[in-house]
Design an enzyme around this catalytic site. Structure first.
Site: not given
Ligand SMILES: [Zn+2]
Length: 714
Positions: A502, A508
């Site tokens: 996560e 990201h």
């Molecule tokens: Zn994921």
């Protein structure tokens, strides 16, 4: 998992055909209570923060109503513009439209995902169809679409930057995929379908949540706890107390509560009972049974796909992904499936031997798998999960994630105490690189009533440089069971892995470096989005992280090298089970959604039986998510005909991991920089296959996945 808010700003619509809904929205917007905190730009320190201190649950509905109305007027301005369509007056203006609604939807997603009480569920049931209608109104607006199409068609000859061309393509494709080119009659049919689907998705999730909350398993006597470790006993006692059963023990109907019980309980009868409770969610013949809901969802999805011009929902859904066709996804899955099933047969044979050697005269059943897998793990690799867990303290693992992100990406994390949160369990960190703010990371770690199960990342605000340069705000959410106050929370190896996963989504979102928010961070193709998060799991297993952060909760000693070696050696252990339980679900999802009969009333359980028998599902395993609890595919469109994305992305993450190994390790500077510059920072501003090629120097090699799971490369 990555949850998405409905539509970002550029999400909505134009038309306003004076439908009763539009009228209702307008009326409500006028009489709305003060909703400014929900809609206003985020002020305060750190580049602006979500005003959790001032927003209340009761603001959500009037805020959404007013936000929708503002969105409609923004769209009206764009589509009625007399000037010829340009990127600036059409695509850029659309990108900028509906920002207040975007902020309201952020709160809506937070409240429904983490504080979904009865009142919020009613708001959800009422709002989702209205939001679906707004979306249709926008995508079906002929005047708006004509302008977008004009900019799209001139995109390579009108002096646009690469990113602007990409943005024009993304918006154009989205409109076309959602029926912008249909005639008026078909558009109307589409609206009806989407509106109904939005209701059905809400019904599905609320049914599931009800079974998860209302059905529990009480353990009455001490002997019912046989085999359980002390922390599991303590957690069960604490659960009993919160459920008004003080003095007893209680299993909630959640994965984090049931799986450890299945792993350690020596009471086979109770394992079966717990397994049946867990795998029957949504399937109890009670008022929350999801059968009828699924039948209708599948029918409507097929009808919708055919209206738009695709043979099935799967074809419609995959046309926009890297895989492009359901057949391409099925090819990959079928290839891995055979090896995985062969491995399961070996795993079961090993378990059967252990059971026999202990004098248990049993045949391995699904509720035995975790229990005997654990015994085989101990016997073969001498890895005791409970021993490992004593080195995995939630806080320390979090610090390890920060440390790794520091080494790999140069990020620094500092805890903030002057930022409002929506629950006292939450913490907030400022993220910097070289002294400059990168963004904020919110962490909501613990389970509570009204919170969705599982773990996920949510983006509160996307990065952009379009209007005002904006730093991203992201959150990670999980369902750990809090320990007694002052005591460290110990988590399993799998949970630690999930945390890194996560956090990969968070990184990201945080490291995004693009101009337009629609192309930022995790707003990438569905079968690409799990790639960065899966890659990030790799740093948990590095010696550097384990040595410094896997510390024994009592002695503070680092995890012994010998134990780490054993964990590494056992890495491919139980991959048969993990791959098969996942792939069975992914194949089910794809086959179900490849249905081409728009009127077939497909019973989800019958279809499960039929599909599992066709593919040769080992009888000792069931789908990781049984159909009636398969939230990924039935609580929204996001992962429908899309559960395959995890294995698709894993071909890329396995291959990327090999790039690090070839370069000498996971902290190789050049490879880390390249990963950030080609993958983590580009969002959807570059086509995903192009981005991967820039990182790896070639197309993905799917054999890396087989090697990673310890399957033979054929
Ligand atoms: Zn994921």
């Amino acid at each position: 998992m990555k949850r998405r808010n409905f539509l970002r700003g550029a999400a909505a619509l134009a038309a306003l055909s004076g439908t009763p809904i539009a009228a209702l929205e307008k009326a409500l917007a006028k009489t709305a209570a003060p909703v400014e905190p929900l809609l206003a730009e985020w002020g305060g320190p750190y580049g602006g923060i979500p005003p959790f201190g001032t927003v209340k649950a009761t603001d959500i509905k009037p805020g959404l109503m007013k936000g929708m109305s503002l969105m409609r007027s923004d769209i009206g301005v764009i589509s009625s513009n007399k000037a010829a369509p340009t990127f600036e007056n059409t695509i850029a203006a659309f990108e900028d439209a509906g920002r207040p609604l975007g902020r309201a939807q952020t709160f809506f997603a937070i409240y429904t995902g983490t504080m979904n009480d009865k009142a919020m569920r009613a708001v959800e049931a009422e709002m989702n169809p209205l939001l679906a209608t707004l979306d249709d109104d926008i995508t079906q607006s002929t005047s708006l679409f004509q302008r977008i199409q004009a900019v799209y068609e001139a995109r390579t000859t009108s002096g646009l930057t690469d990113e602007q061309q990409r943005l024009a393509e993304v918006h154009y494709d989205r409109f076309a995929r959602r029926g912008a080119k249909l005639d008026a009659v078909k558009k109307e049919q589409l609206r009806t379908i989407n509106r109904r689907l939005a209701s059905l998705y809400t019904t599905f999730s609320q049914n599931l949540l009800a079974d998860e909350e209302e059905i529990t398993m009480v353990l009455e006597r001490e002997e019912d706890l046989a085999g359980l470790t002390s922390d599991l006993r303590a957690a069960a006692a604490a659960s009993a107390e919160t459920h008004g059963q003080k003095g007893k023990w209680l299993l909630t109907n959640t994965r984090s509560s049931v799986e450890p019980f299945l792993t350690f309980s020596t009471r086979r009868d109770l394992r079966e009972k717990a397994w049946r409770m867990w795998t029957s969610r949504g399937d109890n013949g009670n008022p929350h049974d999801n059968r009828a809901t699924i039948v209708e969802i599948v029918k409507l999805r097929t009808q919708r796909a055919q209206l738009i011009g695709y043979p099935s929902h799967a074809h419609w859904s995959l046309a926009n992904n890297m895989a492009k066709t359901p057949e391409a996804a099925m090819d990959l899955m079928t290839r891995v499936w055979k090896s995985a099933v062969a491995r399961v047969h070996e795993e079961v044979a090993d378990m059967q031997k252990v059971a026999a050697s202990e004098g248990a005269k049993i045949t391995i059943e699904p509720w035995d798998y975790w229990f005997y897998a654990e015994k085989v793990r101990k016997a073969r690799y001498d890895v005791d999960q409970d021993e490992v867990k004593q080195y995995l303290q939630l806080d320390k693992i979090r610090d390890g994630m920060f440390w790794a992100a520091g080494k790999v990406y140069g990020l620094e994390f500092s805890k903030l105490t002057d930022v409002p949160v929506y629950h006292p369990d939450m913490t907030v960190y400022e993220v910097k690189r070289a002294g400059q703010r990168v963004g904020l990371w919110y962490f909501d770690p613990y389970a509570r009533a009204g919170k969705s199960s599982g773990a996920w990342m949510n983006e509160y605000r996307s990065q952009e440089r379009f209007r005002d340069p904006t730093t991203p705000i992201v959150s990670n959410n999980s369902n750990f069971i809090p320990g007694k106050s002052g005591e460290p929370v110990l988590i399993s190896w799998d949970d630690a892995n999930t945390m890194f996963h996560e956090f990969g989504h968070a990184l990201h979102g945080l490291q995004s470096n693009v101009t337009y928010p629609t192309l930022a961070g995790t707003n990438v193709k569905r079968d690409f989005v799990e790639f960065p998060s899966q890659v990030n799991e790799r740093w948990l297993t590095t010696e550097e992280v384990l040595k410094q952060f896997a510390l024994h909760y009592k002695t503070g000693q680092p995890i012994p090298k010998a134990l780490v070696d054993k964990i590494m050696k056992a890495k491919t252990f139980n991959q048969g089970f993990a791959t098969v339980e996942y792939l069975a679900g992914a194949i089910y999802d794809m086959k179900l959604h490849m249905t081409t009969d728009p009127n077939a009333a497909i019973d989800p359980s019958e279809f499960e039986k039929k599909t599992m028998s066709e593919i040769g599902m080992p009888k000792e395993i069931v789908m990781r998510h049984r159909p009636k609890a398969f939230g990924h595919i039935f609580s929204g469109d996001g992962y429908s005909a899309g559960y395959y994305v995890y294995i698709w992305a894993d071909t890329m993450s396995s291959d990327a991991a090999e790039a690090f190994v070839e370069a000498g390790g996971f902290y190789d500077k050049a490879t880390c920089d390249r990963l950030r510059d080609t993958i983590f920072s580009v969002g959807n501003s570059i086509a995903p296959d192009v981005a991967f090629r820039k990182f790896r120097g070639r197309d993905v090699d799917t054999n890396a996945l087989m090697r990673d799971r310890g399957f033979p490369v054929t």
